[in-house]
Design an enzyme around this catalytic site. Structure first.
Site, PDB file in Angstrom:
ATOM      1  N   GLU A 117     -45.280 -34.540  76.992  1.00 43.70           N
ATOM      2  CA  GLU A 117     -45.692 -35.814  77.221  1.00 43.70           C
ATOM      3  C   GLU A 117     -44.704 -36.761  78.094  1.00 43.70           C
ATOM      4  OE1 GLU A 117     -48.107 -37.209  73.358  1.00 43.70           O
ATOM      5  OE2 GLU A 117     -45.887 -36.700  72.855  1.00 43.70           O
ATOM      6  N   CYS A 123     -36.254 -39.673  64.783  1.00 47.74           N
ATOM      7  CA  CYS A 123     -37.224 -39.301  65.993  1.00 47.74           C
ATOM      8  C   CYS A 123     -38.023 -38.298  65.802  1.00 47.74           C
ATOM      9  CB  CYS A 123     -36.327 -39.016  67.211  1.00 47.74           C
ATOM     10  SG  CYS A 123     -36.986 -38.666  68.654  1.00 47.74           S
ATOM     11  N   SER A 130     -27.026 -42.504  72.832  1.00 46.25           N
ATOM     12  CA  SER A 130     -27.555 -42.832  71.661  1.00 46.25           C
ATOM     13  C   SER A 130     -26.661 -42.856  70.658  1.00 46.25           C
ATOM     14  CB  SER A 130     -28.746 -41.795  71.264  1.00 46.25           C
ATOM     15  OG  SER A 130     -29.748 -41.895  72.197  1.00 46.25           O
ATOM     16  N   CYS A 139     -40.190 -45.353  72.045  1.00 46.55           N
ATOM     17  CA  CYS A 139     -38.940 -44.621  71.829  1.00 46.55           C
ATOM     18  C   CYS A 139     -39.190 -43.850  70.344  1.00 46.55           C
ATOM     19  CB  CYS A 139     -37.659 -45.463  71.828  1.00 46.55           C
ATOM     20  SG  CYS A 139     -37.253 -46.480  73.171  1.00 46.55           S
TER      21      CYS A 139
HETATM   22  N1  SAH Z   1     -33.135 -37.580  73.920  1.00 49.44           N
HETATM   23  C1  SAH Z   1     -32.500 -38.684  74.252  1.00 49.44           C
HETATM   24  C2  SAH Z   1     -33.629 -39.617  74.432  1.00 49.44           C
HETATM   25  C3  SAH Z   1     -34.297 -40.054  73.337  1.00 49.44           C
HETATM   26  S1  SAH Z   1     -35.461 -41.548  73.353  1.00 49.44           S
HETATM   27  C4  SAH Z   1     -31.589 -38.928  73.426  1.00 49.44           C
HETATM   28  O1  SAH Z   1     -31.159 -38.382  72.549  1.00 49.44           O
HETATM   29  O2  SAH Z   1     -30.712 -40.092  73.717  1.00 49.44           O
HETATM   30  C5  SAH Z   1     -34.472 -42.871  73.850  1.00 49.44           C
HETATM   31  C6  SAH Z   1     -33.808 -43.661  72.804  1.00 49.44           C
HETATM   32  O3  SAH Z   1     -34.749 -43.905  71.886  1.00 49.44           O
HETATM   33  C7  SAH Z   1     -32.515 -42.946  72.248  1.00 49.44           C
HETATM   34  O4  SAH Z   1     -31.713 -43.833  72.073  1.00 49.44           O
HETATM   35  C8  SAH Z   1     -33.333 -42.500  70.786  1.00 49.44           C
HETATM   36  O5  SAH Z   1     -32.441 -42.380  69.859  1.00 49.44           O
HETATM   37  C9  SAH Z   1     -34.085 -43.760  70.537  1.00 49.44           C
HETATM   38  N2  SAH Z   1     -35.114 -43.504  69.309  1.00 49.44           N
HETATM   39  C10 SAH Z   1     -35.528 -42.120  68.789  1.00 49.44           C
HETATM   40  N3  SAH Z   1     -36.372 -42.546  67.917  1.00 49.44           N
HETATM   41  C11 SAH Z   1     -36.606 -43.880  67.728  1.00 49.44           C
HETATM   42  C12 SAH Z   1     -37.164 -44.515  66.894  1.00 49.44           C
HETATM   43  N4  SAH Z   1     -38.128 -44.205  65.992  1.00 49.44           N
HETATM   44  N5  SAH Z   1     -37.065 -46.022  67.226  1.00 49.44           N
HETATM   45  C13 SAH Z   1     -36.553 -46.412  68.032  1.00 49.44           C
HETATM   46  N6  SAH Z   1     -35.654 -45.895  68.880  1.00 49.44           N
HETATM   47  C14 SAH Z   1     -35.831 -44.466  68.765  1.00 49.44           C
END
Ligand code: SAH
Length: 345
Positions: free
Chosen positions: A88, A115, A212, A331
């Site tokens: 996606e 996540c 993150s 996210c």
């Molecule tokens: N794989 C990458 C990108 C992840 S998505 C990473 O690990 O950094 C982008 C951001 O959204 C990251 O900081 C991730 O931790 C965050 N994220 C993941 N799940 C989330 C959720 N349920 N709610 C809000 N942010 C989330």
């Protein structure tokens, strides 16, 4: 079989030479790779040569299966790769320019509790061409809305765990021969692999590096992120410092706000201590709901109050506006649809 968009200009030049074509064909091909989705549109290339290319290379390594449009205009695309795997990407329109959030793996090995992408583990890495194809397809599809100006590597997967393909993708997408997205308009987000964060600068990445972090102490971080058992928050901040020293680029700290878990006054103090002297901006992301996770977001008021406290403590912070949530494209909401589809039969 490879796709044509895996090739950079010098590789394409080699390829056309090896197939007995004049060197200018490489430039023609590169233009078409960026502009078109299908060989059928390469009308100024001899048919016999196209037939030859078709035998060995895909025009595009991904096809669109479906899309869901959110009420805020964000679009979640579901693509299928040549081997049937699903992935996606999300188009995020903004008044100041449009972004695409790309996936770099099918699934994710990191298993962060909040996540959805890691829920079924990692299926496989995406190639540089498969990552680029997401951008090329969406750029063309959204031409009338201004196309793509910015890339965020924040979809499924961990870019620094698929390091070589991530670097190759960055070079391809940034190349003036190709779609030419400026380095400053590319963000890589990582759950934190210090060695790789340092390598990025050495390998020419001078875009935005986002970490993150989500918790300012190892003890707290370990409760929500598996990777925290391998790398301390100190080692991550140290790697960010090195990245800043090498590139002069302010780094971004991503910090999910989880109600009652990491949004207290004590967390403000820990963050302040940890980030002292680091040239950074903190992006606060109120937790988006996902299946299989019973953590709660804070109220809007609590989120903004946490943000105010950070700023008052001298830490630059803003609350990130979430987009695409009613299309399950915000996210943390992208899933491993390949495994999900198999489980559902
Ligand atoms: N794989 C990458 C990108 C992840 S998505 C990473 O690990 O950094 C982008 C951001 O959204 C990251 O900081 C991730 O931790 C965050 N994220 C993941 N799940 C989330 C959720 N349920 N709610 C809000 N942010 C989330």
């Amino acid at each position: 079989m490879k796709a044509l968009c895996e090739f950079d200009m010098s590789e394409l030049t080699e390829l056309v030479k090896s197939l007995g074509q004049p060197p200018y064909r490489a430039k023609q091909l590169m233009k078409h790779i960026v502009a078109y989705d299908s060989y059928d549109e390469y009308t100024d290339i001899p048919k016999a040569f196209i037939s030859r290319l078709k035998e060995e290379f895909y025009d595009r390594p991904l096809v669109e299966k479906t899309r869901v449009v959110a009420s805020d205009g964000a679009v979640r695309y579901l693509f299928q790769a040549a081997d049937g795997d699903l992935l996606e990407s999300v188009f995020l329109p903004h008044s100041y320019g449009n972004s695409v959030c790309v996936s770099c793996q099918v699934g994710c090995a990191m298993g962060c509790v909040f996540c959805a992408s890691g829920h079924y583990g990692l299926k496989r890495d995406l190639s540089a061409g498969e990552i680029l194809a997401q951008v090329l397809y969406i750029a063309r599809d959204t031409r009338t809305a201004g196309g793509v100006n910015k890339i965020v590597m924040m979809g499924s997967g961990s870019p620094l765990a698929n390091y070589d393909n991530t670097i190759k993708f960055v070079r391809l997408v940034n190349s003036s021969d190709g779609i030419n997205i400026g380095m400053r308009s590319i963000s890589i987000s990582t759950c934190g692999i210090p060695k790789r964060m340092e390598d990025l600068a050495e390998d020419g990445f001078t875009g935005t590096l986002s970490l993150s972090l989500h918790a300012a102490t190892d003890e707290k971080r370990k409760q929500i992120m598996k990777i925290a058992s391998h790398h301390s928050v100190q080692s991550l901040v140290q790697a960010l410092r090195k990245f800043f020293d090498a590139t002069g680029r302010r780094v971004v700290i991503e910090y999910i706000l989880i109600g009652g878990f990491n949004d207290t006054a004590a967390d403000v103090e820990e963050l302040k201590k940890l980030l002292k002297g680091l040239c950074c901006h903190v992006n606060l992301i109120p937790l988006n709901p996902t299946e299989n996770c019973d953590l709660k977001p804070p109220t809007k008021k609590q989120a903004y109050s946490f943000c105010d406290k950070l700023n008052a403590a001298g830490v630059s912070a803003t609350v990130r506006r979430s987009m695409g949530s009613d299309a399950a494209g915000a996210c943390g909401q992208l899933k491993n649809r390949t495994v999900e589809a198999k489980r559902r039969g």
